[in-house]
Design a protein around this motif. Structure first.
Motif, PDB file in Angstrom:
ATOM      1  N   ARG A  78       0.810  -1.171   0.064  1.00 22.92           N
ATOM      2  CA  ARG A  78      -0.014   0.087  -0.002  1.00 22.92           C
ATOM      3  C   ARG A  78       0.791   1.131   0.067  1.00 22.92           C
ATOM      4  O   ARG A  78       1.858   1.301   0.603  1.00 22.92           O
ATOM      5  N   ILE A  79       0.553   2.407  -0.751  1.00 25.44           N
ATOM      6  CA  ILE A  79       0.972   3.604  -0.617  1.00 25.44           C
ATOM      7  C   ILE A  79       0.208   4.429  -0.276  1.00 25.44           C
ATOM      8  O   ILE A  79      -1.253   4.646  -0.647  1.00 25.44           O
ATOM      9  N   ALA A  80       0.439   5.235   0.890  1.00 27.25           N
ATOM     10  CA  ALA A  80      -0.541   6.147   1.469  1.00 27.25           C
ATOM     11  C   ALA A  80       0.125   7.592   1.008  1.00 27.25           C
ATOM     12  O   ALA A  80       1.221   8.072   1.160  1.00 27.25           O
ATOM     13  N   GLN A  81      -0.809   8.006   0.042  1.00 25.31           N
ATOM     14  CA  GLN A  81      -0.272   9.584  -0.748  1.00 25.31           C
ATOM     15  C   GLN A  81      -0.766  10.733   0.357  1.00 25.31           C
ATOM     16  O   GLN A  81      -1.900  10.978   0.496  1.00 25.31           O
ATOM     17  N   ILE A  82       0.127  11.156   1.235  1.00 24.24           N
ATOM     18  CA  ILE A  82      -0.109  12.063   2.150  1.00 24.24           C
ATOM     19  C   ILE A  82       0.035  13.508   1.761  1.00 24.24           C
ATOM     20  O   ILE A  82      -0.599  14.353   2.122  1.00 24.24           O
ATOM     21  N   GLY A  83       1.175  13.928   0.925  1.00 25.99           N
ATOM     22  CA  GLY A  83       1.360  15.064   0.511  1.00 25.99           C
ATOM     23  C   GLY A  83       1.985  15.344  -0.844  1.00 25.99           C
ATOM     24  O   GLY A  83       2.004  14.234  -1.693  1.00 25.99           O
ATOM     25  N   PHE A  84       2.382  16.355  -1.202  1.00 21.82           N
ATOM     26  CA  PHE A  84       2.924  16.564  -2.433  1.00 21.82           C
ATOM     27  C   PHE A  84       3.744  17.640  -2.318  1.00 21.82           C
ATOM     28  O   PHE A  84       3.756  18.931  -2.803  1.00 21.82           O
ATOM     29  N   LEU A  85       5.002  17.462  -1.800  1.00 18.90           N
ATOM     30  CA  LEU A  85       6.247  18.487  -1.913  1.00 18.90           C
ATOM     31  C   LEU A  85       6.990  18.585  -3.121  1.00 18.90           C
ATOM     32  O   LEU A  85       7.263  19.739  -3.512  1.00 18.90           O
ATOM     33  N   LYS A  86       6.597  17.814  -4.331  1.00 23.92           N
ATOM     34  CA  LYS A  86       7.456  17.938  -5.373  1.00 23.92           C
ATOM     35  C   LYS A  86       6.255  18.706  -6.377  1.00 23.92           C
ATOM     36  O   LYS A  86       6.359  19.561  -6.884  1.00 23.92           O
ATOM     37  N   GLU A  87       5.280  17.657  -6.767  1.00 18.32           N
ATOM     38  CA  GLU A  87       4.212  18.262  -7.648  1.00 18.32           C
ATOM     39  C   GLU A  87       3.044  17.338  -7.359  1.00 18.32           C
ATOM     40  O   GLU A  87       2.934  16.332  -6.826  1.00 18.32           O
ATOM     41  N   PRO A  88       2.047  18.038  -7.692  1.00 18.70           N
ATOM     42  CA  PRO A  88       0.617  17.492  -7.226  1.00 18.70           C
ATOM     43  C   PRO A  88      -0.030  16.260  -8.135  1.00 18.70           C
ATOM     44  O   PRO A  88      -0.910  15.947  -7.812  1.00 18.70           O
TER      45      PRO A  88
END
Length: 165
Positions: A78-88
């Protein structure tokens, strides 16, 4: 990392900052990967797991970094996508996700029951949140600047004028 370890997980921490990696090791990280030295960090993560891959990735960068997260997953990971420091945008090939039966879940704010469970676990396991810096309310702009630089732990803004670390 502390919560995952309290529940028996082995933790691999990635960062491009050697200082942050040293701090993660001091807090008990099972392993660390310097992504500046290993831009293809999924290979290093797979080596650390004997080729099995990881069960959970907390993804905070986004963009093409998600393809590295996907490459390091174990079957049914599983990947929990929590933020977007690089790009959305999330950029990754679909076939590896499908073959691994992986799950990508967007995380923003959890529900009340999860918050209460988290607080109970913090109390039970005596987890001490890592606070990078405390700012007075009048210095809130500096606190946001610090967030942009990438803190190690939490940034706190006190409503009173007393400041401590």
């Amino acid at each position: 990392m502390q919560i995952a370890q309290a529940f028996g997980a082995h933790t691999i921490v990635t960062s491009r900052s050697s200082e942050k990696l040293e701090r993660a090791k001091a807090l008990g990280a099972t392993a660390v990967i310097d992504t500046s030295a290993n831009p293809n960090w999924s290979v290093a993560a797979l080596e650390l797991t004997g080729g099995r891959g990881v069960d959970h990735v907390l993804e905070i960068i986004g963009g093409d970094n998600v393809s590295q997260s996907a490459a390091t997953l174990a079957s049914a990971g599983r990947i929990a996508q929590i933020g977007f420091l690089k790009e959305p945008e999330i950029i990754l090939p679909a076939v590896p996700i499908m073959l691994k039966r992986a799950i990508i879940r967007g995380i923003s704010v959890g529900h009340r029951r999860a918050f209460e469970n988290m607080n109970r676990a913090i109390d039970e396991y005596r987890i001490k949140p890592v606070v990078d810096k405390v700012y007075a309310f009048k210095d809130a702009h500096a606190a946001f600047d610090h967030l942009e630089r990438g803190p190690f732990g939490k940034i706190v803004v006190r409503l009173s004028n007393e400041v401590g670390n």
